[in-house]
Design a protein around this motif. Structure first.
Motif, mmCIF file in Angstrom:
data_model
loop_
_atom_site.group_PDB
_atom_site.id
_atom_site.type_symbol
_atom_site.label_atom_id
_atom_site.label_comp_id
_atom_site.label_asym_id
_atom_site.label_seq_id
_atom_site.Cartn_x
_atom_site.Cartn_y
_atom_site.Cartn_z
ATOM 1 N N ASN A 139 0.825 -1.298 0.043
ATOM 2 C CA ASN A 139 -0.094 -0.164 0.035
ATOM 3 C C ASN A 139 0.755 1.278 0.104
ATOM 4 O O ASN A 139 1.687 1.507 0.812
ATOM 5 C CB ASN A 139 -1.021 -0.019 1.219
ATOM 6 N N VAL A 140 0.603 2.034 -0.890
ATOM 7 C CA VAL A 140 1.276 3.504 -0.973
ATOM 8 C C VAL A 140 0.381 4.331 -0.416
ATOM 9 O O VAL A 140 -0.235 4.650 -0.736
ATOM 10 C CB VAL A 140 1.749 3.848 -2.404
ATOM 11 N N ALA A 141 1.173 4.860 0.974
ATOM 12 C CA ALA A 141 0.243 5.820 1.713
ATOM 13 C C ALA A 141 1.069 7.100 1.543
ATOM 14 O O ALA A 141 1.097 7.798 0.185
ATOM 15 C CB ALA A 141 0.274 5.505 3.228
ATOM 16 N N SER A 142 1.727 7.916 2.592
ATOM 17 C CA SER A 142 2.258 9.102 2.437
ATOM 18 C C SER A 142 2.669 9.419 3.972
ATOM 19 O O SER A 142 2.385 8.883 4.886
ATOM 20 C CB SER A 142 1.283 10.113 2.181
ATOM 21 N N ASP A 143 3.872 10.118 3.797
ATOM 22 C CA ASP A 143 4.435 10.792 5.109
ATOM 23 C C ASP A 143 3.496 11.550 5.908
ATOM 24 O O ASP A 143 3.638 11.718 7.048
ATOM 25 C CB ASP A 143 5.761 11.292 4.803
#
Length: 255
Positions: A139-143
């Protein structure tokens, strides 16, 4: 990377910067890549680059906020490429506004794309992985999910939800041989970031402030993310699950 050759991999948002770069890298590793994107033309451009490099894949239009569209895409992938071994949830959308200047319609779209869409993809793909007792989900989330980000309150909330959801799914399905891990980009030079920056009162100042805050001294590039995504998709990460990795030039340094 070990274990990617001939694997069937779905990448959502595969027509975009990070998604497209990930598709190309995974195809170079020998995977059969299903490039999913709302914009079929963008997905087909990614596929063209894959095929020109000797890779294998297909391009499909898919709105991940529509469960029936997700189910139809999954059926097409399995018919043409085989059962799904790896799911990369990369599709996303953002706006740059202080929370009090946003409205309910914007919240709904942000939540639908950044959180509910990923839930649809998991819910569609997991039963097959469980039956086969094998699978990888990245899963590509975000900082922004880890430390917050001014002007991205609802986006950060969605990505934070994706992180905690991923950890829970990792616990629920470890016994089925399924790993679930998260990659958190920092500010990255993509069309999404360009739109985000352009919506700010002073885009140049925003870019400068982000660059100054990154210890490695530059914004990320799509190519900076593909190694981490490929690693979590591969057998090299077979004993890693429920983990969150920032790829942000040191912007965040969480243990």
């Amino acid at each position: 990377m070990q274990g990617l050759k001939d694997k069937t991999i779905i990448v959502t948002g595969g027509g975009g910067g990070i998604g497209g770069a990930a598709c190309e890298r995974l195809a170079k590793e020998g995977a059969k890549v299903a490039v999913l994107d709302r914009d079929l033309g963008a997905a087909e451009k990614t596929l063209e680059r894959i095929l020109q490099s000797g890779g294998k894949g297909i391009a499909l239009a898919c709105d991940i906020t529509d469960r029936s569209a997700v189910d139809a895409a999954l059926q097409a992938v399995e018919q043409r490429l085989g059962p799904v071994d790896v799911l990369v949830n990369n599709a996303g959308w953002d706006i740059f506004k202080p929370f009090t200047q946003t409205n309910a319609q914007e919240w709904e779209r942000l939540i639908a794309i950044n959180l509910v869409g990923a839930l649809h993809m998991h819910h569609a793909v997991l039963p097959g992985m469980v039956a086969r007792k094998a699978g990888r989900i990245v899963n590509v989330a975000s900082d922004a999910a880890r430390v917050g980000s001014s002007g991205e309150a609802v986006y950060a909330a969605c990505k934070g939800g994706l992180v905690s959801f991923s950890k829970t799914i990792a616990r629920e399905h470890a016994r089925h041989g399924i790993t679930v891990n998260v990659v958190c980009p920092g500010p990255t030079e993509t069309a999404l970031f360009a739109n985000f920056a352009d919506a700010a009162p002073n885009p140049d100042k925003l870019r400068e402030s982000f660059t100054r805050a990154i210890p490695l001294g530059r914004l990320g590039l799509a190519q900076d993310l593909v190694g981490a995504i490929s690693f979590f998709a591969s057998d090299d990460s077979a004993f890693i699950t429920g983990q969150v990795l920032s790829v942000s030039g040191g912007l965040t340094m969480n243990g």
